[in-house]
Enzyme design. Structure first.
Site, PDB file in Angstrom:
ATOM      1  N   LYS A 127       4.451  -1.192  -7.257  1.00  0.00           N
ATOM      2  CA  LYS A 127       4.443  -2.557  -7.498  1.00  0.00           C
ATOM      3  C   LYS A 127       4.331  -2.971  -8.856  1.00  0.00           C
ATOM      4  CE  LYS A 127       5.245  -5.150  -5.057  1.00  0.00           C
ATOM      5  NZ  LYS A 127       6.040  -5.462  -4.167  1.00  0.00           N
TER       6      LYS A 127
HETATM    7  C1  LIG Z   1       0.303  -0.223  -0.782  1.00  0.00           C
HETATM    8  C2  LIG Z   1       1.866  -0.832  -0.615  1.00  0.00           C
HETATM    9  N1  LIG Z   1       2.526  -0.204  -0.194  1.00  0.00           N
HETATM   10  C3  LIG Z   1       3.854  -0.553  -0.180  1.00  0.00           C
HETATM   11  C4  LIG Z   1       4.412  -1.803  -0.531  1.00  0.00           C
HETATM   12  C5  LIG Z   1       5.747  -2.026  -0.307  1.00  0.00           C
HETATM   13  O1  LIG Z   1       6.391  -2.411  -1.275  1.00  0.00           O
HETATM   14  P1  LIG Z   1       7.619  -3.563  -1.181  1.00  0.00           P
HETATM   15  O2  LIG Z   1       6.824  -4.858  -1.721  1.00  0.00           O
HETATM   16  O3  LIG Z   1       8.645  -3.236  -2.409  1.00  0.00           O
HETATM   17  O4  LIG Z   1       8.271  -3.601   0.079  1.00  0.00           O
HETATM   18  C6  LIG Z   1       3.186  -2.517  -1.191  1.00  0.00           C
HETATM   19  C7  LIG Z   1       3.518  -4.013  -1.776  1.00  0.00           C
HETATM   20  O5  LIG Z   1       4.429  -4.633  -1.103  1.00  0.00           O
HETATM   21  C8  LIG Z   1       2.048  -1.995  -1.299  1.00  0.00           C
HETATM   22  O6  LIG Z   1       0.984  -2.824  -1.832  1.00  0.00           O
HETATM   23  C1  LIG Z   2       0.970  -8.251   2.299  1.00  0.00           C
HETATM   24  C2  LIG Z   2       2.267  -7.726   1.464  1.00  0.00           C
HETATM   25  O1  LIG Z   2       3.293  -7.571   1.890  1.00  0.00           O
HETATM   26  O2  LIG Z   2       1.714  -7.347   0.154  1.00  0.00           O
HETATM   27  C3  LIG Z   2       2.787  -7.338  -0.787  1.00  0.00           C
HETATM   28  C4  LIG Z   2       2.675  -6.530  -1.824  1.00  0.00           C
HETATM   29  N1  LIG Z   2       2.321  -5.168  -1.227  1.00  0.00           N
HETATM   30  C5  LIG Z   2       1.341  -6.714  -2.782  1.00  0.00           C
HETATM   31  O3  LIG Z   2       0.701  -5.758  -3.312  1.00  0.00           O
HETATM   32  O4  LIG Z   2       1.018  -7.912  -3.025  1.00  0.00           O
END
Ligand SMILES: Cc1ncc(COP(=O)(O)O)c(C=O)c1O
Ligand SMILES: CC(=O)OC[C@H](N)C(=O)O
Length: 344
Positions: A44
């Site tokens: 992120k």
């Molecule tokens: C631990 C984790 N994995 C995967 C994702 C997925 O990424 P995306 O937001 O780009 O779909 C996120 C946040 O969204 C995350 O915090």
């Molecule tokens: C729950 C969710 O989709 O979280 C979005 C993103 N992974 C975050 O860290 O904010």
């Protein structure tokens, strides 16, 4: 020698790591993009950086301004760190259910935390809606204004992956990549990487955790959910703006029981400490490997550092409570070398 100009310049350009066990099992090369090696230890950071840069370019974010976001934690950590490096304050709205380790990291990074009870998206007090209202209020009261990062529907998020993650994967593999698979939180990673790789003939797979609605949507057209998952940061129940225009070639729903052993094995045998969303991703990569057959190269995302979930995913009591598999080694006394005593 290459010196990063600042923290923002150190985001991205993560290595691709061959995942030995699943590669051997499937006869494919399964490679993990090591997003936990970003400064904020998650994928992120890329979205956080692009959201801040875009708000600056539009003139929405002014010097000394406040960045507000609703997040499962990782986007907040990215915003807080990049924000701190650029002189912005951050206010983070997070569901109480997220790991204490992520909340501690957010506080350490200087963010102001607002914890809200977990609520479905249709509830006006869901963390996303709550954060939007808070940003609107702060924009009135703060001397330098406030912005709402809005990761789910702000396509600066997806653009980060169109401009960085996708091209990095293509270059690192020398174009020798047959498949890409990952789960969705906001959809920025999957849709952004797909925008780059799908036109080049790379097959794109969605790995959806239980409790999310996208597997159902892409296979039946209906947004329907069933069950739940302990994986944090993923599990989407709607088509976000970041997902608009995107269609995967394959979609699978993956249970925690199927997925978690992959991260336990990675920790035990490959020195990789990962979180629950990585488990879902690797299970997806294995499904794609079986679909394409041996001899193919498949890339997935190693989303964040597993220490973030030490009290949950790596805690046998927590796993038992959730009726999830506990690997034997987790409850065995640690292996020790004779003659070496712990320093007390
Ligand atoms: C631990 C984790 N994995 C995967 C994702 C997925 O990424 P995306 O937001 O780009 O779909 C996120 C946040 O969204 C995350 O915090
Ligand atoms: C729950 C969710 O989709 O979280 C979005 C993103 N992974 C975050 O860290 O904010």
């Amino acid at each position: 020698m290459r010196i990063a100009r600042d923290l923002a310049d150190a985001v991205g350009n993560t290595p691709l790591i061959r995942l030995r066990q699943v590669s051997e099992e499937t006869g494919c090369e399964i490679l993990g993009k090591a997003e936990f090696m970003n400064p904020g230890q998650s994928v992120k950071d890329r979205a956080a950086l692009y959201i801040i840069r875009d708000a600056l370019a539009r003139g929405a974010l002014k010097p000394g301004g406040v960045i507000v976001e609703g997040t499962a934690g990782n986007t907040g950590i990215g915003l807080a760190l990049v924000g701190a490096a650029m002189g912005f304050k951050t206010v983070i709205v997070i569901p109480e259910t997220q790991s204490e380790e992520k909340k501690d990291m957010l506080r350490l990074a200087g963010a102001q935390l607002v914890q809200v009870p977990a609520a479905p998206y249709r509830n006006p007090n869901n963390f996303v809606h709550y954060s939007r209202r808070l940003a609107e209020q702060l924009n009135e009261s703060e001397p330098n204004g406030a912005i709402w990062a809005n990761q789910f529907d702000n396509v600066a998020n997806r653009q980060a992956h169109v401009e960085t993650t996708g091209p990095e994967i293509w270059e690192q593999t020398g174009g020798k990549v047959d498949g890409f698979v990952c789960a969705v939180g906001s959809g920025g990673t999957l849709a952004g990487v797909a925008e780059v790789l799908q036109p080049k003939g790379v097959k794109i797979g969605l790995a959806d955790p239980m409790g999310a609605a996208l597997y159902s949507y892409y296979t039946t057209g209906e947004l329907k959910t069933e069950g739940g998952s302990i994986a944090e940061g993923i599990g989407q129940v709607r088509i976000t703006r970041n997902l608009e225009g995107f269609t995967p070639d394959f979609a699978w729903q993956v249970s925690d029981t199927e997925a978690l052993p992959y991260v336990f094995d990675l920790l035990r045998h490959e020195g990789l400490v990962q979180g629950g969303s990585t488990a879902i991703n690797i299970a997806g990569a294995v499904r794609l490997a079986r679909e394409l057959g041996p001899g193919h190269t498949i890339v997935t995302i190693l989303c964040d550092y597993g220490t973030r979930y030490q009290s949950k995913l790596f805690n046998p009591d927590f796993l038992r409570e959730k009726e999830l598999p506990v690997p034997d080694w987790m409850t065995e006394a640690p292996r020790s070398i004779p003659g070496v005593f712990e320093d007390t």
